[in-house]
Motif scaffolding. Structure first.
Motif, short mmCIF file in Angstrom:
data_model
loop_
_atom_site.label_atom_id
_atom_site.label_comp_id
_atom_site.label_asym_id
_atom_site.label_seq_id
_atom_site.Cartn_x
_atom_site.Cartn_y
_atom_site.Cartn_z
N THR A 1 3.28 2.80 3.20
CA THR A 1 4.58 2.96 2.65
C THR A 1 5.07 4.51 3.17
O THR A 1 6.17 4.84 3.52
CB THR A 1 5.09 2.86 0.92
N GLU A 2 4.14 5.57 2.81
CA GLU A 2 4.54 6.86 3.35
C GLU A 2 4.73 7.02 4.73
O GLU A 2 5.38 7.56 5.31
CB GLU A 2 3.20 7.64 2.82
N THR B 1 0.84 -1.25 -0.21
CA THR B 1 -0.07 -0.04 -0.03
C THR B 1 0.82 1.40 -0.02
O THR B 1 1.81 1.44 0.67
CB THR B 1 -0.86 0.10 1.13
N GLU B 2 0.30 2.19 -0.99
CA GLU B 2 0.91 3.43 -0.71
C GLU B 2 1.23 4.15 0.38
O GLU B 2 2.01 4.88 0.82
CB GLU B 2 0.47 4.43 -1.95
N GLU B 3 -0.01 3.92 0.92
CA GLU B 3 -0.31 4.80 2.56
C GLU B 3 0.45 4.41 3.51
O GLU B 3 1.23 5.01 4.12
CB GLU B 3 -1.93 4.58 2.91
N GLN C 1 7.52 0.63 -2.47
CA GLN C 1 5.97 0.32 -2.50
C GLN C 1 5.67 -0.62 -3.76
O GLN C 1 5.77 -0.28 -5.00
CB GLN C 1 5.21 1.72 -2.68
#
Length: 202
Positions: free
Chosen positions: A89-90, A85-87, A112
């Motif tokens: 990873t951030e 998930t991008e979220e 990601q």
């Protein structure tokens, strides 16, 4: 509570669970984010077994708790976290930027990517799994790992927390169980609450 205490001490946020349906990625073979316990790596991997040429990857790294532990507690040359998930990873990148842990590794990469699309680097020597996926996805990830070992023969350890898919691992004939670490009331025969360490045979 101890999870929060460690997070506060280290200046990160890794404790809150996250379900993949929050990100539109729910799948019956993909497991929600639940962090492994701080100290899992230190208990599973003696420091003398890691040298400056070793490379660590966490497949399904979430908010990077084990990435941070690997980078701070061991002399890995490189530490990699791979997260779907991008979220998350951030969040992991923010944790790496804010942590009060002293990072020892020369390089930390937070990638990601779907594990199905990720090519495991041929210098990876330690793989961590916190029961991130099961079934055909797990089988594909392990096939990818074995392909890397076959391309570039080398010793590789796999550290598997909550080893639900151990029968598949052992069924390949390529993994040798080295030891089991238990936590709390778990016994060596339990799945949840145990960490099992394997070596990959060429």
């Amino acid at each position: 509570m101890s999870r929060l205490l460690f997070d506060r001490r280290y200046g990160v946020e890794t404790s809150e669970f996250a379900h993949l349906d929050q990100f539109g990625l729910a799948h019956h073979e993909r497991v929600y984010y639940s962090p492994a316990n701080w100290g899992t790596l230190r208990r599973a991997l003696p420091a003398h077994e890691v040298c400056a040429d070793d490379v660590f990857v966490d497949l399904g790294s979430g908010k990077a708790r084990m990435v941070l532990e690997a980078a701070a507690r061991f002399p890995f040359r490189k530490v990699i976290g791979v997260e779907l998930t991008e979220e998350l990873t951030e969040v992991a990148r923010a944790n790496l930027a804010s942590t009060r842990l002293r990072v020892r590794s020369d390089r930390v990469d937070l990638v990601q990517s779907d594990v199905l699309d990720y090519r495991i680097p041929d210098d990876v020597t330690v793989v961590f799994l916190n029961n991130p996926f099961r079934g055909e996805i797990f089988a594909a990830a392990i096939t990818n790992l074995l392909a890397s070992v076959d391309r570039s023969p080398r010793p590789v350890k796999v550290i598997y927390f909550n080893p639900v898919e151990e029968p598949f691992l052992l069924g390949t004939g390529r993994f040798r169980h080295l030891r089991t670490i238990t936590r709390g009331r778990a016994t060596e025969t339990d799945i949840f609450g145990t960490t099992r360490i394997y070596s990959i045979t060429a």
